[in-house]
Write an enzyme that holds these catalytic residues in place. Structure first.
Site, PDB file in Angstrom:
ATOM      1  N   HIS A  37      -5.005   9.958  -1.949  1.00  0.00           N
ATOM      2  CA  HIS A  37      -5.097  11.239  -1.150  1.00  0.00           C
ATOM      3  C   HIS A  37      -4.949  12.407  -2.057  1.00  0.00           C
ATOM      4  O   HIS A  37      -3.620  12.739  -2.505  1.00  0.00           O
ATOM      5  CB  HIS A  37      -4.165  11.373   0.145  1.00  0.00           C
ATOM      6  CG  HIS A  37      -4.245  10.296   1.137  1.00  0.00           C
ATOM      7  ND1 HIS A  37      -5.614  10.258   1.807  1.00  0.00           N
ATOM      8  CD2 HIS A  37      -3.658   9.228   1.690  1.00  0.00           C
ATOM      9  CE1 HIS A  37      -5.275   9.278   2.747  1.00  0.00           C
ATOM     10  NE2 HIS A  37      -4.312   8.663   2.580  1.00  0.00           N
TER      11      HIS A  37
ATOM     12  N   ASN B 285       0.846  -1.130   0.052  1.00  0.00           N
ATOM     13  CA  ASN B 285      -0.044   0.060  -0.001  1.00  0.00           C
ATOM     14  C   ASN B 285       0.817   1.354  -0.086  1.00  0.00           C
ATOM     15  O   ASN B 285       2.021   1.256   0.511  1.00  0.00           O
ATOM     16  CB  ASN B 285      -0.967   0.042   1.218  1.00  0.00           C
ATOM     17  CG  ASN B 285      -1.979   1.244   1.321  1.00  0.00           C
ATOM     18  OD1 ASN B 285      -2.773   1.225   0.375  1.00  0.00           O
ATOM     19  ND2 ASN B 285      -1.839   1.836   2.455  1.00  0.00           N
TER      20      ASN B 285
ATOM     21  N   GLU C  27      -7.537   4.473   0.789  1.00  0.00           N
ATOM     22  CA  GLU C  27      -7.559   5.687   1.662  1.00  0.00           C
ATOM     23  C   GLU C  27      -8.194   6.752   1.055  1.00  0.00           C
ATOM     24  O   GLU C  27      -7.689   8.077   1.351  1.00  0.00           O
ATOM     25  CB  GLU C  27      -6.053   6.018   2.292  1.00  0.00           C
ATOM     26  CG  GLU C  27      -5.608   4.875   3.028  1.00  0.00           C
ATOM     27  CD  GLU C  27      -4.162   5.044   3.455  1.00  0.00           C
ATOM     28  OE1 GLU C  27      -3.851   6.403   3.833  1.00  0.00           O
ATOM     29  OE2 GLU C  27      -3.290   4.156   3.766  1.00  0.00           O
TER      30      GLU C  27
ATOM     31  N   ASP D 259      -9.210  10.262  -0.132  1.00  0.00           N
ATOM     32  CA  ASP D 259      -9.970  11.448   0.230  1.00  0.00           C
ATOM     33  C   ASP D 259      -9.596  12.387  -0.932  1.00  0.00           C
ATOM     34  O   ASP D 259      -8.575  12.504  -1.391  1.00  0.00           O
ATOM     35  CB  ASP D 259      -9.935  11.998   1.703  1.00  0.00           C
ATOM     36  CG  ASP D 259      -8.404  12.116   1.954  1.00  0.00           C
ATOM     37  OD1 ASP D 259      -7.309  11.878   1.337  1.00  0.00           O
ATOM     38  OD2 ASP D 259      -8.178  12.042   3.146  1.00  0.00           O
TER      39      ASP D 259
END
Ligand code: G2I
Length: 460
Positions: free
Chosen positions: A252, A216, A281, A283
């Site tokens: 991100h 990741n 993740e 956003d």
């Protein structure tokens, strides 16, 4: 200026009465609402949620979760309603579970896992080997001891959750940013060399053979030097039979680091190596339409790659985001759906009332105002969604032999039976985003005090 009309079907025995001033109706409505009188909601039903819409596409849609918010009712209800997978945001990290060597504390992580299992959600494990949130005792170890400690950590944590985690981030963020394509300096890299990643994956496979094992990282979302370096590692692992099943793309994004134009291309090239890809993740800082468009593009890219198995956003609500000032998530601080939510749901093929933020939308609610022995007044409040609307329409249905005998603040039309009234604005139906108006009517009971039912609100 409030205009009062008295329009009804021929059989409706229209009558005028002037006893109830609309301002009084409002006041009473507020009082009754305050007294717990139920207002019927005529909002169009959300046909879908993020989790169910994604499941319809064979994917999961998850969120990072923090254990310390699990006591907050709207946090939990949003989580339980919308998401099909959770990732503990911090609770499975090394400093949380093994802050003292060989003394494991799983309390907070177990709380999240237990909650997720109770709701039938999947669980992502995050993360086993990472340079950050690493207790000081680990960085102090010499090479041989560090290797033992790393393998013990992976084994103990994975065995504790054996069979319960669908994917583990085995190694997190092991590459440098920028153009070097080099490994990031860390106690593991510096003392064990490049081989630590392979060793971590082999240990992880032995500890829980059912879990998908992921590498990741961030800033690997487009084709660039860093993602090229990860790509080369994964290609090498696949060629040599090192157990790796998936690559996580943290995703991100903000204005300085927007969704890359080659996002899908990059996901696809990793998938073509024979691994699953996951958005782990997500956003995106911003607001309104531009944020919504970016979110929609990320979801579309994942859906276009058959091995993109799921998407996780990095938090439920803007207020608890690790970068809350950038309002990067799908629900605002009041757990209200943002236009980005609508974009994601739509991209997933779902439908629902959403935020009303990208398309014309409105909602309606009813409350009973004054009641007399032979009749009562009703008030319907019409509220625009997240964007301005130029008109609205809804229906009010009464139970025969009830009749609507008077209306105000709207232009009604009637079905042939006379018990379904379609109400539209008087003249200009413009409402600003989130703004409300209301109309009223009198129902002649004719023996029945039943509350009217509202149809969905249609906006234009
Ligand atoms: O930084 C964003 C993410 C980048 N990829 C790996 C993720 O694990 C990482 O998550 C963030 C969490 O969202 C933050 O919540 O990781 C941060 C730490 O690197 C987390 O922040 C930490 C604070 O730094 C601590 O002060 C705090 O005690 O969260 C801790 C728990 O609230």
């Amino acid at each position: 200026m409030v205009t009062r009309t008295s329009i009804g079907p021929a059989s409706a025995s229209p009558r005028r009465h002037s006893r109830t001033h609309p301002a009084l109706v409002f006041g009473l409505t507020a009082l009754l609402a305050g007294a717990g009188v139920t207002a019927l909601s005529g909002t169009a039903d959300a046909a879908s949620t993020l989790g169910s819409a994604a499941a319809g596409k064979g994917r999961y849609f998850g969120t990072a979760v923090a254990a310390n918010h699990l006591g907050e009712t709207p946090y939990v209800s949003t989580l339980d309603t919308e998401f099909g997978s959770v990732t503990p945001e911090n609770e499975m990290k090394w400093d949380a579970v093994e802050s003292t060597r060989n003394s494991f504390t799983f309390g907070a992580a177990d709380q999240i896992v237990g909650h997720a299992q109770g709701k039938g959600m999947k669980i992502r494990g995050h993360t086993l080997v990472w340079h950050s949130q690493l207790p000081g005792w680990v960085s102090g170890l010499a090479a041989g001891d560090l290797r033992t400690a790393m393998n013990n950590h992976i084994t103990q944590v994975m065995q504790h959750y054996k069979g319960q985690i669908h994917s583990w981030d085995v190694v997190n963020e092991a590459f440098q940013d920028g153009s070097s394509g080099a490994r990031r300096s860390s106690p593991f890299q510096d003392k064990l060399g490049n081989g630590f990643i392979e060793e971590a994956f082999r240990t992880a496979r032995a500890a829980d053979p059912a879990a998908k094992l992921c590498y990741n990282d961030y800033n690997t979302d487009g084709v660039n030097a860093k993602s090229n370096a990860v790509y080369a590692m994964v290609k090498d692992f696949k060629a040599r039979g090192v157990p790796i099943d998936c690559v996580g793309f943290q995703s991100h994004f903000n204005s300085a680091s927007p969704v890359p134009g080659d996002y899908q291309t990059n996901l696809q090239r990793f998938a073509d190596l024979g691994v699953d890809v996951q958005i782990t993740e997500l956003d995106i800082e911003g607001s309104g339409t531009s944020q919504a468009t970016s979110y929609g593009n990320v979801v579309k890219a994942c859906l276009a790659v058959s091995r993109c198995t799921g998407i996780t956003v990095w938090g439920v609500t803007d207020k608890y985001s690790w970068r809350s000032s950038g309002t990067p998530l799908l629900f605002d601080g009041n757990y209200t759906k943002k236009p980005a939510y609508d974009a994601v749901l739509t991209a997933l093929g779902g439908s629902g009332s959403g935020s009303g933020g990208g398309t014309a939308a409105c909602s309606v609610s009813y409350s009973k105002a004054t009641e007399w022995s032979d009749r009562f007044n009703g008030t319907v409040t019409v509220t625009a969604g997240g964007s301005a609307i130029s008109g609205w329409s809804t229906t009010v249905t009464v139970t025969p032999p009830q009749k609507i005998s008077a209306t105000w603040n709207g232009t009604p039309t009637w079905d042939s039976g006379g018990n379904v009234m379609t109400m539209k604005p008087n003249g200009n139906g413009t409402l600003a985003a989130g703004a409300s108006t209301s109309f009223g009517f009198t129902v002649m009971k004719n023996g029945s005090g039943a509350a009217p039912t509202l149809g969905a609100c249609t906006a234009s």
